[in-house]
Design a protein around this motif. Structure first.
Motif, PDB file in Angstrom:
ATOM      1  N   ARG A 728     -57.019  16.294   9.383  1.00 31.94           N
ATOM      2  CA  ARG A 728     -55.896  15.369   9.340  1.00 31.94           C
ATOM      3  C   ARG A 728     -54.846  15.847   8.341  1.00 31.94           C
ATOM      4  O   ARG A 728     -53.636  15.794   8.597  1.00 31.94           O
ATOM      5  N   LYS A 729     -55.322  16.323   7.206  1.00 28.01           N
ATOM      6  CA  LYS A 729     -54.390  16.782   6.177  1.00 28.01           C
ATOM      7  C   LYS A 729     -53.624  18.013   6.637  1.00 28.01           C
ATOM      8  O   LYS A 729     -52.416  18.157   6.398  1.00 28.01           O
ATOM      9  N   LEU A 730     -54.340  18.888   7.349  1.00 28.09           N
ATOM     10  CA  LEU A 730     -53.692  20.105   7.856  1.00 28.09           C
ATOM     11  C   LEU A 730     -52.622  19.771   8.880  1.00 28.09           C
ATOM     12  O   LEU A 730     -51.502  20.316   8.848  1.00 28.09           O
ATOM     13  N   LEU A 731     -52.941  18.834   9.798  1.00 28.28           N
ATOM     14  CA  LEU A 731     -51.976  18.436  10.815  1.00 28.28           C
ATOM     15  C   LEU A 731     -50.764  17.752  10.185  1.00 28.28           C
ATOM     16  O   LEU A 731     -49.610  17.982  10.587  1.00 28.28           O
ATOM     17  N   ASP A 732     -51.027  16.895   9.185  1.00 26.76           N
ATOM     18  CA  ASP A 732     -49.918  16.228   8.511  1.00 26.76           C
ATOM     19  C   ASP A 732     -49.000  17.233   7.830  1.00 26.76           C
ATOM     20  O   ASP A 732     -47.772  17.113   7.868  1.00 26.76           O
ATOM     21  N   SER A 733     -49.615  18.244   7.229  1.00 23.29           N
ATOM     22  CA  SER A 733     -48.794  19.242   6.556  1.00 23.29           C
ATOM     23  C   SER A 733     -47.979  20.057   7.543  1.00 23.29           C
ATOM     24  O   SER A 733     -46.825  20.399   7.280  1.00 23.29           O
ATOM     25  N   ILE A 734     -48.576  20.340   8.720  1.00 17.43           N
ATOM     26  CA  ILE A 734     -47.845  21.098   9.730  1.00 17.43           C
ATOM     27  C   ILE A 734     -46.711  20.268  10.312  1.00 17.43           C
ATOM     28  O   ILE A 734     -45.596  20.750  10.528  1.00 17.43           O
ATOM     29  N   ASN A 750     -41.728  17.116  12.141  1.00 16.83           N
ATOM     30  CA  ASN A 750     -40.630  18.069  12.137  1.00 16.83           C
ATOM     31  C   ASN A 750     -40.222  18.368  13.571  1.00 16.83           C
ATOM     32  O   ASN A 750     -40.865  17.910  14.526  1.00 16.83           O
ATOM     33  N   CYS A 751     -39.179  19.129  13.771  1.00 20.84           N
ATOM     34  CA  CYS A 751     -38.627  19.328  15.126  1.00 20.84           C
ATOM     35  C   CYS A 751     -39.601  20.061  16.027  1.00 20.84           C
ATOM     36  O   CYS A 751     -39.667  19.782  17.235  1.00 20.84           O
ATOM     37  N   ILE A 752     -40.375  21.002  15.484  1.00 15.10           N
ATOM     38  CA  ILE A 752     -41.292  21.770  16.335  1.00 15.10           C
ATOM     39  C   ILE A 752     -42.436  20.882  16.819  1.00 15.10           C
ATOM     40  O   ILE A 752     -42.759  20.842  18.021  1.00 15.10           O
ATOM     41  N   SER A 753     -43.091  20.183  15.880  1.00 13.96           N
ATOM     42  CA  SER A 753     -44.199  19.311  16.293  1.00 13.96           C
ATOM     43  C   SER A 753     -43.711  18.165  17.177  1.00 13.96           C
ATOM     44  O   SER A 753     -44.435  17.681  18.058  1.00 13.96           O
ATOM     45  N   TYR A 754     -42.470  17.749  16.971  1.00 14.61           N
ATOM     46  CA  TYR A 754     -41.878  16.701  17.807  1.00 14.61           C
ATOM     47  C   TYR A 754     -41.816  17.138  19.273  1.00 14.61           C
ATOM     48  O   TYR A 754     -42.177  16.368  20.179  1.00 14.61           O
ATOM     49  N   CYS A 755     -41.423  18.380  19.508  1.00 13.59           N
ATOM     50  CA  CYS A 755     -41.355  18.891  20.878  1.00 13.59           C
ATOM     51  C   CYS A 755     -42.753  19.127  21.459  1.00 13.59           C
ATOM     52  O   CYS A 755     -43.007  18.838  22.626  1.00 13.59           O
ATOM     53  N   VAL A 756     -43.660  19.650  20.628  1.00 16.57           N
ATOM     54  CA  VAL A 756     -45.018  19.922  21.117  1.00 16.57           C
ATOM     55  C   VAL A 756     -45.741  18.622  21.489  1.00 16.57           C
ATOM     56  O   VAL A 756     -46.401  18.529  22.527  1.00 16.57           O
ATOM     57  N   LYS A 757     -45.600  17.613  20.628  1.00 16.10           N
ATOM     58  CA  LYS A 757     -46.240  16.324  20.935  1.00 16.10           C
ATOM     59  C   LYS A 757     -45.664  15.711  22.198  1.00 16.10           C
ATOM     60  O   LYS A 757     -46.387  15.094  22.995  1.00 16.10           O
ATOM     61  N   GLY A 758     -44.346  15.857  22.409  1.00 14.74           N
ATOM     62  CA  GLY A 758     -43.730  15.342  23.639  1.00 14.74           C
ATOM     63  C   GLY A 758     -44.288  16.013  24.871  1.00 14.74           C
ATOM     64  O   GLY A 758     -44.548  15.363  25.895  1.00 14.74           O
ATOM     65  N   PHE A 759     -44.528  17.341  24.782  1.00 17.70           N
ATOM     66  CA  PHE A 759     -45.104  18.057  25.924  1.00 17.70           C
ATOM     67  C   PHE A 759     -46.516  17.566  26.215  1.00 17.70           C
ATOM     68  O   PHE A 759     -46.874  17.298  27.361  1.00 17.70           O
ATOM     69  N   ARG A 761     -47.973  14.762  25.441  1.00 14.54           N
ATOM     70  CA  ARG A 761     -48.012  13.362  25.911  1.00 14.54           C
ATOM     71  C   ARG A 761     -47.655  13.258  27.388  1.00 14.54           C
ATOM     72  O   ARG A 761     -48.380  12.639  28.183  1.00 14.54           O
ATOM     73  N   MET A 762     -46.556  13.839  27.817  1.00 14.08           N
ATOM     74  CA  MET A 762     -46.120  13.704  29.213  1.00 14.08           C
ATOM     75  C   MET A 762     -46.951  14.562  30.157  1.00 14.08           C
ATOM     76  O   MET A 762     -47.108  14.229  31.329  1.00 14.08           O
ATOM     77  N   PHE A 763     -47.503  15.686  29.647  1.00 15.90           N
ATOM     78  CA  PHE A 763     -48.423  16.459  30.477  1.00 15.90           C
ATOM     79  C   PHE A 763     -49.640  15.607  30.839  1.00 15.90           C
ATOM     80  O   PHE A 763     -50.105  15.605  31.980  1.00 15.90           O
ATOM     81  N   SER A 764     -50.147  14.877  29.868  1.00 16.86           N
ATOM     82  CA  SER A 764     -51.305  14.009  30.113  1.00 16.86           C
ATOM     83  C   SER A 764     -50.952  12.905  31.110  1.00 16.86           C
ATOM     84  O   SER A 764     -51.752  12.576  31.997  1.00 16.86           O
ATOM     85  N   VAL A 765     -49.755  12.334  30.967  1.00 14.76           N
ATOM     86  CA  VAL A 765     -49.335  11.267  31.883  1.00 14.76           C
ATOM     87  C   VAL A 765     -49.250  11.794  33.313  1.00 14.76           C
ATOM     88  O   VAL A 765     -49.763  11.183  34.260  1.00 14.76           O
ATOM     89  N   VAL A 809     -39.668  17.028  28.994  1.00 18.95           N
ATOM     90  CA  VAL A 809     -39.514  16.327  27.714  1.00 18.95           C
ATOM     91  C   VAL A 809     -39.357  17.314  26.559  1.00 18.95           C
ATOM     92  O   VAL A 809     -38.480  17.153  25.696  1.00 18.95           O
ATOM     93  N   SER A 810     -40.188  18.347  26.537  1.00 20.12           N
ATOM     94  CA  SER A 810     -40.131  19.285  25.405  1.00 20.12           C
ATOM     95  C   SER A 810     -38.823  20.070  25.403  1.00 20.12           C
ATOM     96  O   SER A 810     -38.240  20.298  24.336  1.00 20.12           O
ATOM     97  N   ILE A 811     -38.331  20.472  26.593  1.00 17.25           N
ATOM     98  CA  ILE A 811     -37.054  21.205  26.637  1.00 17.25           C
ATOM     99  C   ILE A 811     -35.914  20.292  26.217  1.00 17.25           C
ATOM    100  O   ILE A 811     -35.016  20.696  25.470  1.00 17.25           O
TER     101      ILE A 811
END
Length: 959
Positions: A728-734, A750-759, A761-765, A809-811
């Protein structure tokens, strides 16, 4: 290990496991015919004078014992759709001529039974229908030649009795002479010289006791009531009729009277009594001797009515009140006021009498100049009197029919055998396969005299033979003699057994139309109903779960909404077939536009009106983009336009760009579109005003500058807890300690993790959506083929849809963040670039349907924005018109050029019609130039070569 059972060769190998395949003729037609045959057989044993009675107990536990087909059908409440058609034909016969309802049922049942034989021989349904139509037309042409006499003077009592006798005999055999004379007296007495006859003017009053021969007819009306006052008989009565209660008037407003002593109480009561006496006295002074009221009778009013020698009669029914006014020539007054001479009615005598142990009030005219006559029926039981009333109703309706058309045909099967003889000869002279159905139509007429014979205990075949022999000798009026020994034949004019011409005319016409309608119905509508329910039931259930509906919705609204949408889709298919047949009948042939566009346009317009208003817009958008795509494909096929490579991706990019721009603009989108985009791209991209970097130092930036919260140190835990805490600490730091622009609102990432999380999430949906869509088909085979469950998880389409949504979403998010870094501000125009680039993700999941749907939705959004701005006019009901036109275009393609229709919609039509839309010989459509047979497999029906006539040079392969 279970032994593998191979599938049968042929069409069954192409179907999924568990699918049903019916070979040969349409089983739906045979099932409909079977239902109609059973209904006709039920009432056939009640046909004729010797027909058996049926005992029917309706839903109110009321007992009916009768052989009247109209009553039997009305109380049985037939539910089968095909059987309902001949029931409706029987009701139409009842409304048109008032008799012959069983004739329609028996004849229609015989036509369908013989049609089944023709279909099993190898004839097609269309050939049977065409032959029946030709035979019906010929029968109606021959019928006037069967007329044996006509009613010359219906004002003559003896002649009217003879005309009515046959109709009464079919219900009350043995009492026909007495009843026919009674009915004739009632009809002739009210039959005006002008020739207008109303069956409602002959009333029936049933009084229990004594026997039928004690029944009588009188001019006027009889009510099973008692007189209210002491006066029970008035001669040369002048009648005042009031529709209000016979009581003192009540004020319209409420008030309070303060009474201080007994004298004031006496004066108050005295004033009310004086007012009531004044009202009754004024009525008596006007000359009235009888008061008829439609409400209650007060004791005080009755006291003064007795004082002034007024007879008071109370009628509870407003219909009885109106008929009495018509009988005596009075006007019903709404309040207790003295009637004028024009408003008062006149009657020769009004008196209270006792019939059996029943008190009756009689309004009697001595002269035969009244407008209403009443038949007082006596009987031992209520069921007997009800059956006598039905016989009277048939007799009165027969008199009405003879007023319209005085022609008469011989009864007891004479007319039917004569028609059968001529139509058989006509069928032998007709070329083609229609001759078989024409001959069967003639054979159907034999069922009616056969039913008369069988119900009388006589062998039907012997009677039919004797009747044909007599008619071939020229005795066209010969019919079945019920009173003779065995299958006796007699001249029906001598026997006095005559049927009105109109009864036969409408019976033949309505029975034939009902039989043809049943034959024309195939299983398209039945399949549509079943498939429609399967489509909408899970769809509405999933939508309700996603919207988190409350329990009341599932209990009260879910099923009605499913059934309403199911009815819409079913009506669309059923009405298309109906309008196709109507157009073919009206035009006489099939045109290039009539089979598809012409039949689907009115059917779709009517069907969409059944659907809920909230869904019409979505359906219209879907069908509009489908029709646009179909027209484009037609244009490509004809060489008018050239398709663009990856056109659906480019269209999606442009549409997504504009949609995302409207999403970012203030008041750009609302409702479902805004909620859907918010779900896809996240709440961090909700509309905001432009903000410069120097103005972006707000609470969020200060919060980010603050040092992280110092958490208290915990005591050493287990090794697993340490690993989870470290992860958890590692992910928070990233996520938190990477680059993020100050205008970005995703403060937790941050902007990078924001795009990765969006991908992710919607890939799973997307992956889960495709899995859920394939669950119903995979679940059916889970027990026979467990490997299908693995196919459900590792299907290629699941990953393609997930990659499409995740990449979009990620793009979009990545491009938006990049533009914020480059321009150092957050602007709505960024959404145009980000949306366009995000649209490239459609390369993972190319779909013309999605592109066209979103484009149509965008056009709708811009159109409504234009209406709000006052730049575009508003057209009411535009959605229903656009839906009807769009659906008609798609049906035109489905019939004429299937190769230009979207494959998914073609599969939907096949599913909706159980594959019957494909069973069409498209080779014959090549004359219209669409060349459908080159792109779609031909279909030739299996016919029996013994019953097929075709030119020698025509190459037709028969099954």
């Amino acid at each position: 290990m279970a032994l593998h059972v191979p599938k049968a060769p042929g069409f069954a190998q192409m179907l999924k496991d568990g699918a049903k395949h019916y070979s040969g003729l349409e089983e739906a037609v045979f099932r409909n015919i079977q239902a109609c045959k059973e209904l006709a057989q039920t009432t056939r044993t009640a046909y004729g004078p010797n027909g058996m009675n049926k005992m029917v107990i309706n839903h109110l536990e009321k007992l009916f014992v009768t052989n009247d087909a109209a009553t039997i059908l009305r109380e049985l409440e037939v539910q089968h759709p095909a059987a309902k058609m001949i029931v409706m034909a029987s009701h139409m016969q009842e409304q048109e001529v008032g008799d012959g309802t069983n004739f329609v049922l028996v004849f229609a049942g015989a036509l369908l039974e013989l049609a089944e034989e023709l279909l099993r021989m190898g004839l097609s349904v269309s050939e049977v229908i065409e032959g029946y139509e030709m035979a019906c037309k010929k029968a109606l042409e021959i019928l006037p030649d069967c007329v044996c006499s006509s009613a010359k003077n219906l004002h003559d009592l003896d002649e009217a009795t003879a005309m009515i006798r046959s109709a009464v005999m079919s219900k009350q055999y043995g009492n026909e002479d007495f009843l026919a004379n009674l009915i004739a007296q009632a009809c002739v007495s009210i039959f005006p010289e002008s020739g207008n006859f109303n069956v409602d003017n002959v009333r029936v009053c049933k009084i229990l006791g004594c026997g039928l021969n004690s029944s009588m007819m009188l001019h006027g009306m009889v009510f099973k009531k008692e007189a209210e006052g002491d006066i029970t008989s008035v001669k040369d009565a002048k009648i005042a009729v009031f529709s209000c209660p016979f009581d003192c008037m009540v004020t319209e407003t409420k008030g309070t009277v303060l009474i201080k002593n007994a004298e004031e109480l006496m004066n108050f009561s005295k004033g009310e009594e004086d007012l009531m006496e004044a009202q009754v006295k004024s009525i008596a002074d006007s000359g009235a001797t009888v008061i008829v009221t439609g409400g209650k009778v007060a004791d005080m009013a009755l006291h003064y009515a007795n004082k002034y020698k007024l007879m008071v009669v109370r009628l509870n029914s407003k219909w009885d009140l109106r008929r009495l006014c018509k009988t005596v020539g009075a006007t019903a007054l709404p309040r207790l006021t003295p009637p004028t001479p024009e408003e008062m009615g006149h009657c020769d005598s009004v008196y209270l009498s006792e019939v059996g142990d029943t008190q009756v009030v009689v309004f009697k005219h001595d002269k035969e100049d009244g407008s209403i006559s009443t038949l007082v029926i006596r009987g031992s039981t209520d069921n007997l009197m009800d059956d006598i009333e039905r016989a009277i109703d048939d007799g009165v309706n027969t008199f009405k029919v003879l007023v319209r058309d005085a022609r008469l045909c011989p009864g007891a099967g004479a007319t039917e055998i004569e028609l059968a003889k001529h139509i058989t000869s006509y069928g032998e002279s007709c070329p083609g396969l229609e001759q078989y159905s024409i001959k069967k139509y003639a054979e159907a007429f034999e069922v009616l005299p056969r039913a008369l014979a069988e119900n009388s205990g006589v062998k039907g075949n012997e009677l039919i033979s004797k009747l044909y022999a007599a008619h071939h000798e020229g005795n066209k009026n010969s019919g079945f003699d019920i009173e003779g020994e065995g299958p006796a034949v007699r001249d029906m004019i001598e026997a006095g057994i005559l049927d009105p011409y109109l009864v036969k005319h409408w019976g033949i016409k309505l029975a034939t139309n009902a039989a043809i309608t049943v034959l024309r119905v195939d299983q398209v509508t039945a399949g549509a109903l079943e498939v429609s329910f399967k489509i909408y039931a899970p769809l509405y259930l999933i939508a309700a779960i996603l919207r988190r509906r409350k329990k009341d919705y599932y209990k009260k609204r879910l099923l009605p909404e499913i059934l309403q949408s199911t009815s819409f889709l079913t009506a669309n298919g059923g009405l298309y077939i109906a309008f196709f047949c109507i157009l073919r009948k009206l035009l006489g042939r099939v045109y290039s536009w009539s089979a598809g566009f012409g039949a689907a346009l009115p059917a779709s317009y009517i069907a969409i009106l059944i659907e809920r208003k909230s869904r019409r817009g979505l359906l219209t958008i879907y069908m509009a983009n489908l029709a646009t795509e179909t027209i484009f494909r037609m244009a490509v096929t004809r060489g008018l336009v050239k398709p663009m490579k990856h056109g659906e991706v480019l269209l999606f990019c442009l549409t997504a760009s504009l949609f995302m721009f409207f999403f970012r603009c203030k008041d750009g989108l609302n409702g479902f579109a805004f909620s859907a985009l918010k779900f896809i791209v996240g709440k961090e991209e909700i509309p905001t005003h432009p903000c410069l970097a120097e103005h972006a130092h707000g609470p969020g930036s200060e919060r980010d500058a603050q040092p992280p919260d110092e958490r208290p140190e915990h005591t050493p835990a287990s090794r697993g807890s340490c690993i989870r805490a470290f992860t958890r600490k590692l992910l928070d730091s990233i996520c938190k300690h990477g680059p993020r622009h100050r205008c970005c609102k995703h403060h937790q990432d941050n902007c990078i993790s924001y795009c990765v999380k969006g991908f992710i999430r919607m890939f799973s949906v997307g992956y889960l959506i495709q899995c859920c869509l394939k669950v119903p088909s995979a679940f059916r085979q889970a027990f026979t083929k467990p490997s299908r469950l693995l196919w459900l998880l590792y299907n290629k389409e699941n990953f393609q849809l997930g990659a499409f949504l995740g990449s979009f979403v990620s793009i979009y998010k990545g491009t938006s963040c990049l533009l914020r870094w480059m321009r150092n501000l957050d602007d709505e125009l960024h959404a145009l670039i980000a949306g366009f680039l995000a649209g490239i993700s459609m390369f993972f999941y190319k779909s013309t349907s999605i592109s066209m749907y979103l484009f149509s939705k965008l056009v709708e959004t811009m159109y409504f924005k234009g209406i709000e701005a006052g730049r575009f006019p508003y057209f009411p009901h535009a959605d229903t018109v656009i839906y009807a036109v769009s659906t008609a275009i798609c049906f035109q393609a489905a019939v004429m050029e299937v190769q230009n229709l979207r494959p998914s919609y073609w599969k939907f039509l096949l599913r909706l019609t159980k594959g019957r839309f494909a069973l069409m010989n498209r080779k014959v459509l090549d004359v219209f130039g669409t060349e459908a047979s080159k792109h779609f497999g031909d279909f030739t029906p299996k016919l029996d070569p013994r019953y097929v006539l075709c030119p020698i040079d025509m190459d037709v392969q028969l099954g």
